[in-house]
Design an enzyme around this catalytic site. Structure first.
Site, PDB file in Angstrom:
ATOM      1  CD  GLU A   1      -2.763   1.052   2.515  1.00  0.00           C
ATOM      2  OE1 GLU A   1      -3.388   2.074   2.794  1.00  0.00           O
ATOM      3  OE2 GLU A   1      -2.809   0.018   3.213  1.00  0.00           O
TER       4      GLU A   1
ATOM      5  NE  ARG B   1       3.775  -7.992  10.980  1.00  0.00           N
ATOM      6  CZ  ARG B   1       3.202  -7.240  10.035  1.00  0.00           C
ATOM      7  NH1 ARG B   1       2.203  -7.685   9.333  1.00  0.00           N
ATOM      8  NH2 ARG B   1       3.631  -6.028   9.804  1.00  0.00           N
TER       9      ARG B   1
ATOM     10  CE  LYS C   1       3.105   0.286   4.931  1.00  0.00           C
ATOM     11  NZ  LYS C   1       2.579   0.039   3.586  1.00  0.00           N
TER      12      LYS C   1
HETATM   13  P1  ATP Z   1       2.760  -2.102   7.915  1.00  0.00           P
HETATM   14  O1  ATP Z   1       1.968  -2.710   9.021  1.00  0.00           O
HETATM   15  O2  ATP Z   1       4.197  -1.966   8.200  1.00  0.00           O
HETATM   16  O3  ATP Z   1       2.179  -0.829   7.422  1.00  0.00           O
HETATM   17  P2  ATP Z   1       1.504  -3.521   5.849  1.00  0.00           P
HETATM   18  O4  ATP Z   1       1.283  -4.978   5.925  1.00  0.00           O
HETATM   19  O5  ATP Z   1       0.353  -2.638   6.064  1.00  0.00           O
HETATM   20  O6  ATP Z   1       2.713  -3.160   6.763  1.00  0.00           O
HETATM   21  P3  ATP Z   1       1.645  -3.369   3.036  1.00  0.00           P
HETATM   22  O7  ATP Z   1       2.159  -2.261   2.228  1.00  0.00           O
HETATM   23  O8  ATP Z   1       0.200  -3.632   3.040  1.00  0.00           O
HETATM   24  O9  ATP Z   1       2.165  -3.122   4.493  1.00  0.00           O
HETATM   25  O10 ATP Z   1       2.439  -4.689   2.740  1.00  0.00           O
HETATM   26  C1  ATP Z   1       2.888  -5.127   1.484  1.00  0.00           C
HETATM   27  C2  ATP Z   1       3.267  -6.581   1.599  1.00  0.00           C
HETATM   28  O11 ATP Z   1       4.334  -6.740   2.506  1.00  0.00           O
HETATM   29  C3  ATP Z   1       2.108  -7.407   2.125  1.00  0.00           C
HETATM   30  O12 ATP Z   1       1.999  -8.578   1.342  1.00  0.00           O
HETATM   31  C4  ATP Z   1       2.500  -7.713   3.535  1.00  0.00           C
HETATM   32  O13 ATP Z   1       1.988  -8.935   3.944  1.00  0.00           O
HETATM   33  C5  ATP Z   1       4.023  -7.715   3.463  1.00  0.00           C
HETATM   34  N1  ATP Z   1       4.600  -7.365   4.755  1.00  0.00           N
HETATM   35  C6  ATP Z   1       4.381  -6.242   5.464  1.00  0.00           C
HETATM   36  N2  ATP Z   1       5.046  -6.280   6.647  1.00  0.00           N
HETATM   37  C7  ATP Z   1       5.701  -7.468   6.673  1.00  0.00           C
HETATM   38  C8  ATP Z   1       6.552  -8.113   7.629  1.00  0.00           C
HETATM   39  N3  ATP Z   1       6.874  -7.543   8.786  1.00  0.00           N
HETATM   40  N4  ATP Z   1       7.042  -9.336   7.314  1.00  0.00           N
HETATM   41  C9  ATP Z   1       6.740  -9.907   6.133  1.00  0.00           C
HETATM   42  N5  ATP Z   1       5.948  -9.370   5.206  1.00  0.00           N
HETATM   43  C10 ATP Z   1       5.422  -8.163   5.460  1.00  0.00           C
HETATM   44 MG    MG Z   2      -1.421  -2.682   4.904  1.00  0.00          MG
END
Ligand code: ATP
Ligand code: MG
Length: 596
Positions: free
Chosen positions: A46, A302, A312
């Site tokens: 995102e 994760r 983020k």
């Molecule tokens: P955050 O909570 O840091 O904002 P998010 O999951 O909302 O992370 P996205 O941009 O939606 O961030 O994630 C893009 C991809 O990265 C998704 O497929 C998500 O599952 C993966 N991802 C995000 N954080 C992790 C993590 N800590 N370990 C492994 N994969 C991750």
């Molecule tokens: Mg997200």
């Protein structure tokens, strides 16, 4: 739940050892059985912040699988939320992804899935942008918003099938009804009325929040995600990619499932929080009776790392509240922070490989990342002499005008790296940590009346400690054993310590930034107040004395300042003044702290 730290076993592993894990086993089986001819994965960030090391795990997994199985990994901006996302983040994400997979998976990047999606730019452009990874042209990713028309058509189809309805409850009421499992009074609206209202929602007839489109599933389902989830909501907002075209925006599950399907994704890999969404993912595919091949969602744990925060939302607070200098502050475990600090993509990929992929949540040690960096840099880094906290040494029996050019080895791990000349003269600097006027027991560095070897040079003895009026040491007067150099009569004489040094008249000053962890405790967010645990001493800046050959240092090279750690030029460097980042120390200094 912490993974054991076993350096020995990691040393034997190279990045190129082919990983195996439960996801790769499933993928291999699907190819073997003929379920899929070609694997398509995706990385769907995102664009609401910069990528962090957790995303690196996901990138390495998705691109890694595409690479190993001859498939493709699409980069798709998951841009369904018009108010939160910014074009700046799209740029940074593309830069980070491209950097991380540079030279590794360039044949397998799905920027546009050519089979099903109209191309935004010509294939020629994409191909050259992909191949020419170093160019500043950032290739165009895919966007969920590209599919807004398709997603809407699918919503009309679902409604026509009597599997969705337009609801008029407020968001709060909807949440409450879902929580207690109560049906909305609008649930049994006739299909025609639903279709009409949906079209009018799209046309912008209703204000924000007035109506939603909801899937008609089961309000008593034990899994709350199946309790008639909202598929569309009204938002009169500009979208960074589609502008003012849309007045309704799809919710995550609807957009994600169908984007996967539209792109022909075979394996949709996501983190464990989405396990509860999987029945909805499958319900959507079933309800629309979409033909095979269908994507399969598979969840993995994760990445969680100690001494840091990962999301983020929290990283953005560190940036906006001035705890760090920006998203790319070298202390940040963002991809841009790691890059600026001097970590290489290959070290990050090795780290991702070594932590592996499992279904069990765990907390990994940041020490594992440092270990992967050290292991690589020990093989590749060029050795140089630099002194971080100089003390002047005067060699009283060395001729005042004499300068010798001594041979020094560039990298003992790499014979091809060769040697260089290092100037040696009567006045030198050594590091303050290598001298003790009142030495503790087992101090094998320089002390009054003690001897030490200067790396690549002579043995010296400290005869006199000269101090100023304030009692501070201003120089050490030493005698040098002129026969103790390589090839000399006493060259084999053993002394306990060897220290690094630079020749005072030849050395030049640089700024060196020494980093420590950003947090003082392993799980800063455990009590929900991570800012309380910020390490106020995470950055120390010193003026170092460097050997002359470092004037030619290159930003792409990594250097070992002997006995001090691995260093990389920071982008704050100018032609007049170098700025160095310590990427990592030579040993895990925190292991000692923890034991104390
Ligand atoms: P955050 O909570 O840091 O904002 P998010 O999951 O909302 O992370 P996205 O941009 O939606 O961030 O994630 C893009 C991809 O990265 C998704 O497929 C998500 O599952 C993966 N991802 C995000 N954080 C992790 C993590 N800590 N370990 C492994 N994969 C991750
Ligand atoms: Mg997200």
């Amino acid at each position: 739940m912490r993974l054991p730290y076993k350096p020995a076993s990691f040393c034997a592993m190279a990045e190129e050892t082919r990983p195996t894990d439960f996801i790769r086993e499933i993928v291999a089986e699907h190819l073997r059985s003929g379920k899929h001819q070609r694997i398509v994965t995706r990385f769907p960030p995102e664009p609401n912040g910069y990528l962090h090391i957790g995303h690196a795990k996901s990138i390495c997994l998705n691109f890694g699988i595409a690479r190993e199985f001859g498939g493709v990994c699409n980069i798709r901006m998951d841009d369904t939320n018009p108010t939160k996302e910014e074009a700046e983040y799209v740029q940074s994400i593309m830069r980070d992804v491209r950097w991380l997979i540079d030279g590794w998976a360039d044949q397998n990047i799905g920027l546009k899935h050519f089979d099903t999606v109209p191309t935004r730019v010509s294939d020629d452009f994409q191909q050259s942008a992909i191949r020419n990874q170093k160019s500043e042209i950032l290739p165009e990713p895919l966007y969920t918003s590209d599919y807004f028309d398709n997603l809407y058509q699918y919503a009309v189809e679902l409604t026509r099938r009597g599997r969705a309805y337009v609801d008029e409850m407020s968001p709060e009421q909807t949440d409450e009804y879902r929580r207690i499992g109560k049906e909305s009074s609008f649930r049994d609206r006739p299909v025609d009325e639903n279709l009409d209202l949906l079209a009018r929602m799209k046309a912008g007839e209703f204000p924000d929040g007035a109506k939603t489109l909801r899937a008609k599933i089961d309000m008593q389902a034990p899994n709350v995600w199946l309790r008639d989830p909202v598929l569309y909501r009204i938002r009169h907002a500009e979208h960074h990619h589609t502008g003012a075209k849309w007045r309704i925006y799809p919710m995550y599950d609807w957009a994600h499932t169908l984007s996967d399907y539209i792109e022909g994704i075979t394996h949709s890999l996501c983190t464990l929080e989405f396990e509860v969404h999987r029945p909805l993912y499958e319900w959507i595919l079933d309800a629309l009776e979409l033909s095979a091949p269908r994507p399969r969602q598979i969840e993995f744990a994760r990445l969680n790392l100690d001494y840091t925060v990962m999301s983020k939302r929290k990283l953005i607070q560190l940036v906006h509240e001035g705890f760090v200098t920006g998203w790319d502050d070298p202390r940040m475990l963002t991809i841009s922070g790691l890059r600026r600090r001097g970590v290489t993509p290959s070290a990050l990929r090795t780290f991702a490989h070594e932590i592996g992929v499992t279904k069990y949540p765990s907390l990994n040690e940041t020490a594992l990342l440092e270990h992967a960096i050290r292991n690589e840099f020990n093989r590749t880094a060029i050795r140089r002499l630099a002194v971080l906290k100089p003390i002047k040494v005067v060699l009283t029996n060395y001729p005042a005008e004499q300068v010798e050019q001594l041979d020094a080895i560039n990298n003992p791990e790499d014979p091809n790296a060769g040697t260089r000349k290092v100037p040696f003269s009567r006045e030198l600097y050594i590091d303050a940590q290598d001298f003790a006027e009142v030495p503790p027991p087992k101090f094998f560095r320089l002390k009054p009346a003690g001897e030490v070897r200067l790396k690549y040079a002579y043995i010296i003895r400290c005869d006199e400690v000269v101090k100023n009026a304030a009692g501070e040491i201003i120089e050490l007067r030493c005698t040098v054993d002129l026969e103790s150099k390589t090839g000399g009569a006493t060259s084999n004489r053993k002394v306990k310590g060897t220290v690094h040094w630079v020749s005072a008249p030849h050395a030049f000053d640089t700024e060196v930034r020494l980093y420590d962890r950003l947090f003082t405790v392993p799980e800063p967010d455990a009590d929900g107040d991570f800012k309380k645990h910020i390490n106020r001493n995470s950055l120390k800046i010193v003026t170092a004395k460097c050997e002359p050959s470092l004037r030619d240092a290159q930003p792409d090279e990594r250097y070992q300042f002997e006995r001090l750690g691995y260093f990389s030029l920071d982008l704050d460097s100018t032609t007049d003044r170098q700025v160095w980042n310590r990427v990592v120390t030579l040993r895990d200094t925190w292991a000692k702290v923890a034991k104390r």
